[in-house]
Design a protein around this motif. Structure first.
Motif, PDB file in Angstrom:
ATOM      1  N   THR A  12      -2.851   5.526   1.565  1.00 20.99           N
ATOM      2  CA  THR A  12      -2.444   6.137   2.831  1.00 20.99           C
ATOM      3  C   THR A  12      -3.288   5.626   4.000  1.00 20.99           C
ATOM      4  O   THR A  12      -4.356   5.022   3.797  1.00 20.99           O
ATOM      5  CB  THR A  12      -2.574   7.666   2.750  1.00 20.99           C
ATOM      6  OG1 THR A  12      -3.930   8.001   2.412  1.00 20.99           O
ATOM      7  CG2 THR A  12      -1.636   8.216   1.703  1.00 20.99           C
ATOM      8  N   ASP A  13      -2.831   5.909   5.215  1.00 21.52           N
ATOM      9  CA  ASP A  13      -3.520   5.427   6.411  1.00 21.52           C
ATOM     10  C   ASP A  13      -4.954   5.940   6.499  1.00 21.52           C
ATOM     11  O   ASP A  13      -5.843   5.215   6.969  1.00 21.52           O
ATOM     12  CB  ASP A  13      -2.755   5.853   7.675  1.00 21.52           C
ATOM     13  CG  ASP A  13      -1.448   5.101   7.844  1.00 21.52           C
ATOM     14  OD1 ASP A  13      -1.184   4.185   7.027  1.00 21.52           O
ATOM     15  OD2 ASP A  13      -0.684   5.407   8.784  1.00 21.52           O
ATOM     16  N   ASP A  14      -5.191   7.171   6.064  1.00 24.84           N
ATOM     17  CA  ASP A  14      -6.530   7.741   6.195  1.00 24.84           C
ATOM     18  C   ASP A  14      -7.530   7.099   5.236  1.00 24.84           C
ATOM     19  O   ASP A  14      -8.742   7.319   5.361  1.00 24.84           O
ATOM     20  CB  ASP A  14      -6.498   9.251   5.989  1.00 24.84           C
ATOM     21  CG  ASP A  14      -5.957   9.642   4.620  1.00 24.84           C
ATOM     22  OD1 ASP A  14      -5.263   8.822   3.991  1.00 24.84           O
ATOM     23  OD2 ASP A  14      -6.226  10.776   4.184  1.00 24.84           O
ATOM     24  N   GLN A  15      -7.064   6.302   4.278  1.00 23.46           N
ATOM     25  CA  GLN A  15      -7.960   5.591   3.372  1.00 23.46           C
ATOM     26  C   GLN A  15      -8.412   4.256   3.951  1.00 23.46           C
ATOM     27  O   GLN A  15      -9.313   3.626   3.405  1.00 23.46           O
ATOM     28  CB  GLN A  15      -7.268   5.346   2.025  1.00 23.46           C
ATOM     29  CG  GLN A  15      -6.975   6.612   1.237  1.00 23.46           C
ATOM     30  CD  GLN A  15      -6.226   6.304  -0.048  1.00 23.46           C
ATOM     31  OE1 GLN A  15      -5.015   6.461  -0.147  1.00 23.46           O
ATOM     32  NE2 GLN A  15      -6.948   5.839  -1.056  1.00 23.46           N
ATOM     33  N   THR A  74      -6.316   0.851  11.057  1.00 24.70           N
ATOM     34  CA  THR A  74      -4.864   0.800  10.880  1.00 24.70           C
ATOM     35  C   THR A  74      -4.225   0.199  12.124  1.00 24.70           C
ATOM     36  O   THR A  74      -4.563   0.590  13.246  1.00 24.70           O
ATOM     37  CB  THR A  74      -4.281   2.213  10.661  1.00 24.70           C
ATOM     38  OG1 THR A  74      -4.968   2.839   9.577  1.00 24.70           O
ATOM     39  CG2 THR A  74      -2.803   2.139  10.346  1.00 24.70           C
ATOM     40  N   GLY A  91       0.570   3.962  -3.030  1.00 24.14           N
ATOM     41  CA  GLY A  91       0.014   5.240  -2.624  1.00 24.14           C
ATOM     42  C   GLY A  91      -1.253   5.185  -1.794  1.00 24.14           C
ATOM     43  O   GLY A  91      -1.996   6.173  -1.727  1.00 24.14           O
ATOM     44  N   ARG A 135       0.822  -1.210   0.000  1.00 21.75           N
ATOM     45  CA  ARG A 135       0.000   0.000   0.000  1.00 21.75           C
ATOM     46  C   ARG A 135       0.861   1.268   0.000  1.00 21.75           C
ATOM     47  O   ARG A 135       0.451   2.293  -0.561  1.00 21.75           O
ATOM     48  CB  ARG A 135      -1.000  -0.007   1.145  1.00 21.75           C
ATOM     49  CG  ARG A 135      -0.465   0.043   2.556  1.00 21.75           C
ATOM     50  CD  ARG A 135      -1.631  -0.036   3.547  1.00 21.75           C
ATOM     51  NE  ARG A 135      -1.215   0.081   4.937  1.00 21.75           N
ATOM     52  CZ  ARG A 135      -1.002   1.229   5.568  1.00 21.75           C
ATOM     53  NH1 ARG A 135      -1.145   2.367   4.906  1.00 21.75           N
ATOM     54  NH2 ARG A 135      -0.645   1.246   6.835  1.00 21.75           N
ATOM     55  N   HIS A 136       2.052   1.197   0.584  1.00 25.60           N
ATOM     56  CA  HIS A 136       2.964   2.344   0.483  1.00 25.60           C
ATOM     57  C   HIS A 136       3.446   2.522  -0.952  1.00 25.60           C
ATOM     58  O   HIS A 136       3.539   3.643  -1.448  1.00 25.60           O
ATOM     59  CB  HIS A 136       4.153   2.148   1.422  1.00 25.60           C
ATOM     60  CG  HIS A 136       3.814   2.339   2.868  1.00 25.60           C
ATOM     61  ND1 HIS A 136       4.649   1.973   3.903  1.00 25.60           N
ATOM     62  CD2 HIS A 136       2.714   2.864   3.460  1.00 25.60           C
ATOM     63  CE1 HIS A 136       4.078   2.264   5.053  1.00 25.60           C
ATOM     64  NE2 HIS A 136       2.894   2.799   4.811  1.00 25.60           N
TER      65      HIS A 136
END
Length: 569
Positions: free
Chosen positions: A451-454, A458, A449, A445-446
């Motif tokens: 991100t944590d807010d998606q 987490t 692209g 996922r990094h």
């Protein structure tokens, strides 16, 4: 679009709108590596989303409270003392929390009917998914007869094995759990909800009672406090004298502690039949830490103050198993002089064991079903009836329950400990695979692209927490049965425990490298990992579910549950 049927990676193609199904021929399946996109999905091969939020929550709790805590803790206490079990249960408890956080992040992003085997295949390596799937299935086809063995142990409180052969009780239990699983997911979910509710109420009552007894509130008015920590002691020597023996005793309890926590991860299998999994799964996982502290750490802490490790009432400390009690909690109440309650509690523990065997058979059937859906098991195991029950997978898994009839010729206590050894190594390999999958998921996922807010959830410690947990899992897996190597200095070669303790490791490695050799596949690069196939349908199902819930409103039963019951969980 069918709102009640599950969707996995096998349901979607990477092309078009995600609904194109591909039919393959037998010759094609032999030439190509089995992948989720290759499996044909048709009517009669779908699970139904019949598990409600409360079902998922209770299955999560029920999976975390079972035979390992209620019975298996007795063997650890008898072998190493109360201080050892408090330390080992605390350390392994935090390890389990890290595993659950890793699993929760992946499950909340993409709920798949194939569970964490699908995550391993899509984010890391199909070979790992293959090995993880069968490792998890091996664990549950072994733990099911282990639960039936525990039932035979518990019943010995009333009827010893010389009066009625334990095979009779095993046969009755096995037939009943097969029928419960065959009646469909809605019936199973409701039945398991109430059984798990009894388990939760019982363990909460046990903890409160234990606290009262420790403080001298029992019939004997004996304020025990830390008496048994002083005599016979907090740390029992094992295999050697002095500090070495006490350390070996402590390390030996990690097997029992790991066994006690096994099953906590089964939430990852229920996502395929969960309503609104993006909300229910994170909710179940967020509270795991508090459940571990309350149900496990606190209970073993109080137990260590109530039962000395050399108590003649404890079955694992007594060579004559017919005159001892399987659960250390029953021993604690017996020693405190409370009449009638030990028998009542033993009956509740029998419900614990029954519930555990019921849910274990469910997980076994769904695991092999998931493998069949991905083309990694015979196709007939993916068939379901009109209620969404994978009847062939259920029958295949139930056959291994017959292993419990080893009790007919062996002592139940001995068989129980052999099964604990087998289940523990398969469980550790499962946790290792989940953690590796999460590490690769974070990388993917990094790289792509995301991100944590998606994410709906987490992991609080990220990949660093998974690396730490992975290191500890590997350490326990390698050294958990150190006593079998203590030939000459500390004892004799124990080949039976060597086989049951380490059999899973070569099987796991053979499956990984055998798969890679046959299909010539390589690992998945982070930028190529499939993070999105099937996600669009999950998003639509979630929106549709929430819309219906809003139209329907909240029932009085749900209000009562959320207001007065859910805080326990």
């Amino acid at each position: 679009m069918r709102g009640d049927s599950t969707t996995s990676s096998s349901d979607a193609s990477p092309q078009g709108d995600g609904f194109r199904n591909e039919k393959i021929t037998k010759s094609q399946s032999l030439d190509r590596e089995p992948t989720s996109e290759m499996v044909e999905v048709e009517d009669g091969e779908d699970l139904h989303r019949g598990l409600k939020a409360r079902h998922i929550t209770m299955i999560a709790i029920g999976g975390a409270i079972g035979t390992g805590l209620i019975i298996g803790t007795g063997s650890a206490l008898a072998r190493a003392g109360p201080g050892s079990i408090l330390i080992s249960y605390s350390i392994v408890g935090f390890l389990v929390y890290l595993v659950m956080c890793a699993l929760g992040e992946m499950a909340a992003w993409l709920p798949m009917s194939s569970g964490f085997t699908g995550y391993a295949s899509r984010f890391c390596d199909p070979a790992l998914g293959f090995a993880l799937g069968y490792t998890y299935w091996f664990k549950y086809i072994i733990v099911t007869p282990n639960q039936l063995t525990a039932a035979a142990l518990v019943i010995q409180y009333w009827v010893d094995r010389d009066t009625v052969n334990p095979g009779v009780w095993i046969a009755v239990f096995l037939v009943v759990i097969i029928f419960i699983n065959y009646f469909g997911i809605k019936f199973f979910g409701e039945f398991e909800f109430w059984l798990s509710s009894i388990k939760v109420v019982t363990i909460v009552g046990l903890i409160l009672l234990s606290l009262i007894l420790v403080l001298g509130g029992g019939p004997d008015h004996d304020r025990k406090g830390f008496r048994y920590w002083k005599h016979p002691g907090a740390f029992k020597e094992y295999l050697a004298k002095g500090d070495t023996g006490r350390f070996l005793g402590l390390w030996s309890t990690f097997v029992s502690a790991t066994f006690a926590y096994l099953g906590t991860e089964l939430v990852g299998v229920t996502v395929g039949e969960a309503q609104n999994p993006r909300r229910t799964i994170p909710r179940a996982i967020r509270l795991t830490f508090y459940r571990i502290v309350f149900f496990y750490v606190l209970s073993v802490f109080l137990l260590g103050m109530l039962v000395p490790y050399d108590s003649p009432e404890l079955i694992f400390a007594n060579k004559n198993s017919n005159s001892a009690t399987a659960s250390p909690f029953v021993v604690a109440i017996t020693l405190s002089g409370i009449p009638h309650l030990p028998g009542i509690l033993n009956a509740c523990i029998l419900i614990f064991v029954f519930s555990a065997s019921n849910s274990d058979l469910y997980i076994a059937s769904r695991t092999i079903y998931g493998l069949a859906k991905e083309g990694k098991a015979p196709a007939f195991l993916a068939k379901t009836d009109k209620r969404g029950v994978p009847y062939n997978a259920l029958g295949c898994s139930a056959l291994f329950g017959l292993l419990a009839f080893m009790n007919v010729v062996e002592d139940s206590k001995t068989v129980f400990l052999y099964f604990v050894n087998l289940v523990t190594i398969f469980g550790l390999l499962t946790w290792i695979s989940i953690l590796v999958s999460h590490i690769y998921f974070v990388r993917a996922r990094h790289a792509q692209g995301v991100t944590d807010d998606q994410l709906a959830y987490t992991a609080p410690f990220g990949s660093k927490g998974s690396y730490a947990a992975l290191s500890l899992c590997i350490l326990i897996a390698i050294f958990k049965n150190f006593n079998v190597f203590a030939h000459g200095t500390y004892g004799k070669w124990d080949y039976k425990n060597f086989i049951t303790g380490y059999l899973g490791i070569p099987l796991y490695l053979i499956m990984i490298f055998g798969y890679k050799f046959i299909y010539k596949n390589s690992g998945i690069r982070p930028e190529d990992a499939d993070l999105f196939t099937g996600k669009d349908k999950i998003d639509r199902d979630e929106a549709e579910f929430l819309r219906k819930q809003e139209e329907k409103g909240t029932s009085a039963g749900s209000n009562f549950y959320n207001k007065f019951v859910s805080w326990l969980f």
